[in-house]
Design an enzyme around this catalytic site. Structure first.
Site, mmCIF file in Angstrom:
data_model
loop_
_atom_site.group_PDB
_atom_site.id
_atom_site.type_symbol
_atom_site.label_atom_id
_atom_site.label_comp_id
_atom_site.label_asym_id
_atom_site.label_seq_id
_atom_site.Cartn_x
_atom_site.Cartn_y
_atom_site.Cartn_z
ATOM 1 N N ASP A 178 57.437 -48.500 7.716
ATOM 2 C CA ASP A 178 57.720 -47.580 8.807
ATOM 3 C C ASP A 178 58.513 -46.466 8.151
ATOM 4 O OD1 ASP A 178 59.051 -46.106 10.805
ATOM 5 O OD2 ASP A 178 58.723 -47.744 12.215
ATOM 6 N N HIS A 179 57.876 -45.312 7.969
ATOM 7 C CA HIS A 179 58.523 -44.321 7.092
ATOM 8 C C HIS A 179 59.852 -43.820 7.647
ATOM 9 C CE1 HIS A 179 56.543 -41.254 9.624
ATOM 10 N NE2 HIS A 179 57.407 -40.397 9.147
ATOM 11 N N HIS A 199 58.620 -46.282 15.171
ATOM 12 C CA HIS A 199 59.756 -45.470 14.731
ATOM 13 C C HIS A 199 60.955 -45.546 15.695
ATOM 14 C CE1 HIS A 199 56.753 -44.145 12.028
ATOM 15 N NE2 HIS A 199 56.281 -43.137 12.717
#
Ligand code: BG6
Length: 491
Positions: free
Chosen positions: A176-177, A239
């Site tokens: 999950d960047h 996010h």
């Protein structure tokens, strides 16, 4: 950053695709520039297209020119980086093609191997089984899974079942960047590296928490994917929920993968379900119409390429989440995200309670006496704490005004370049540190919660509310905290 100087083969499936060119290769380039790749680390692009290593190197050079402007004319890093790049033509659905990795000596000399699956999730299972059939699932080999990890709990379980047939949980890195963003990690530093905040981090002192990820971009040619996902699946399930977990979790015993993830999962399990009629009072969906952003006319969702007038997909969502535990009882977490909004920014706002007894008695002062901690993730990375101050001047009486104590990370660290999220995350995979990656039970718990909302939405004939591009989303989203006697902090 601590160096990862252990040599590694990084194989990127979807190696010629958008994510690889825009994010992954620029991130690897920066790591190389910063001296964080070992001498023998190799980067191997893999995709169906027939391409020579030279063609691939040229393609990567072009992408770097566009996405890492400082790489143009950088005579130090490029020659070294180019040497690391090679290419293997592999059809992900053709098991025999995987023998080519062995021909390219992937994983030889006891090297660690990272297989980055920047492909459609439909292929995750077959890629993993083909890798295993060619002996490429040994303990020192890891797979990185890009989102979307399914579109609901059932499909996410199916992906997981397929992948775990051939790779153990410790070898699976679900990315999950947002967790790689510097200020997100700084949130952990603020909470657990200071004595100041943690004693005040609970329902006795905090009135509400607001998490906003506001984008100016639209679906940008991704209608096919986006229309099947929508803002809830595309942004909230991963996010925003991950940010919520980092704000709400209990202090972990250690800063290691399982200690942090054990605390996050408790938060996810304590999220109160939003189901049935609750969904109407606790969520707002929107869809962008045409409008103007930064002085330019922009299209509405239905005018985007590939659009379909029947679509009810939300491009905006705002919701109130509640966490049923002692620390957060009665503290709403307001989350909102949307495309084509007036400004691009992401931030977390901790809104403290008013002082219990005000000695500054006039009404306007009383309204003001609330501290706010604002953690801004982007575009700039900064942290500010709003404190009440007396307005200077003998004739001002005891007039109070909020003043921000600002910590700009770039100023505090002499404009040191802040690494992109993918740099940190790729480095962590190479050094086998999964702290900033999602464990399967987290993904599952997040889907379970989101599935409840999706099911409630699917029972209504109501369309998402239209909002003009360039606005702050549908008017109803403004009203969401107002119903509880609160406001969005920037409203
Ligand atoms: C991605 C979503 O995960 O995150 C995109 O699929 C979104 O729709 C992007 O635009 C936002 O990321 P960032 O880092 O630009 O805020």
């Amino acid at each position: 950053m601590k160096a990862s100087l252990k040599a590694c083969d990084v194989v990127i499936f979807g190696g010629g695709g958008d994510l690889a060119m825009r994010k992954l290769l620029p991130a690897l380039y920066h790591l190389d520039q910063d001296g964080l790749l070992a001498k023998n680390t190799r980067i191997i692009g893999a995709s169906r297209r027939d391409m020579s290593a030279q063609d691939y190197q040229d393609k990567v050079r072009e992408a770097l020119n566009e996405f890492v402007p400082t790489s143009v004319g950088d005579k130090n890093t490029w020659p070294r980086f180019k040497e690391r790049l090679s290419y293997v033509s592999v059809d992900a659905q053709e098991e025999s093609d995987f023998a080519r990795f062995n021909e390219h000596n992937v994983g030889d000399d006891e090297k660690d191997v990272v297989f980055y699956l920047a492909t459609s999730p439909d292929l995750f299972g077959s890629i993993c089984s083909s890798l295993a059939n060619h002996g490429l699932n040994q303990e020192r080999m890891r797979v990185v899974l890009e989102k979307p990890l399914g579109r609901d709990l059932i499909s996410s379980r199916a992906i997981n079942d397929e992948v775990t047939q051939n790779f153990g949980e410790k070898q699976i890195f679900r990315i999950d960047h947002y967790l790689g963003k510097e200020t997100v990690q700084n949130l952990l530093a603020i909470r657990f590296g200071n004595t100041l905040f943690e004693p005040l981090w609970d329902s006795a002192h905090i009135d509400n928490v607001q998490i906003t990820v506001s984008e100016t971009v639209g679906v940008e040619g991704r209608w096919g994917y986006y229309d099947k996902a929508g803002a809830l699946r595309d942004m909230v399930q991963n996010h925003l929920v991950q940010l919520l977990c980092l704000v709400a979790m209990e202090p972990p015993g250690r800063n290691d993968a399982d200690s942090v993830r054990d605390e996050k999962i408790k938060v996810l399990k304590a999220l109160r379900p939003i189901e049935g009629a609750n969904a109407y009072t606790k969520t707002v969906r929107g869809q962008y119409a045409k409008g103007m952003i930064n002085g330019k006319d922009v299209k509405g969702y239905f005018d985007e390429e590939g659009s379909n007038l029947e679509s009810r997909t939300e491009t905006f969502v705002a919701l109130r989440a509640d966490i049923d535990n002692w620390r957060w009882a009665g503290v709403p977490f307001y989350l909102r995200t949307g495309k084509r909004l007036g400004q691009r920014y992401s931030e977390i706002v901790i809104q403290y309670k008013s002082v219990p007894h005000s000695i500054f008695n006039d009404e306007s002062n009383r309204q003001l006496q609330r501290n706010q901690l604002i953690i801004r993730l982007q575009p700039e990375e900064k942290i500010s704490l709003t404190v009440m101050n007396k307005v200077p001047g003998a004739g001002e009486g005891m007039n109070l005004q909020p003043v921000d104590l600002n910590l700009s990370l770039s100023e505090a660290f002499n404009n040191k370049r802040s690494p992109e999220a993918y740099e940190r995350l790729l480095l962590d995979v190479m050094r086998d540190d999964a702290t900033l990656f999602m464990r399967y039970d987290e993904v599952e718990a997040a889907w379970k919660w989101v599935d409840g909302i999706m099911a409630a939405w699917s029972q209504t004939s109501e369309r998402p509310k239209e909002y003009a591009s360039g606005s702050w989303g549908p008017a109803a989203s403004m009203a969401l905290p107002i119903k509880d006697g609160r406001n969005w902090h920037d409203y």
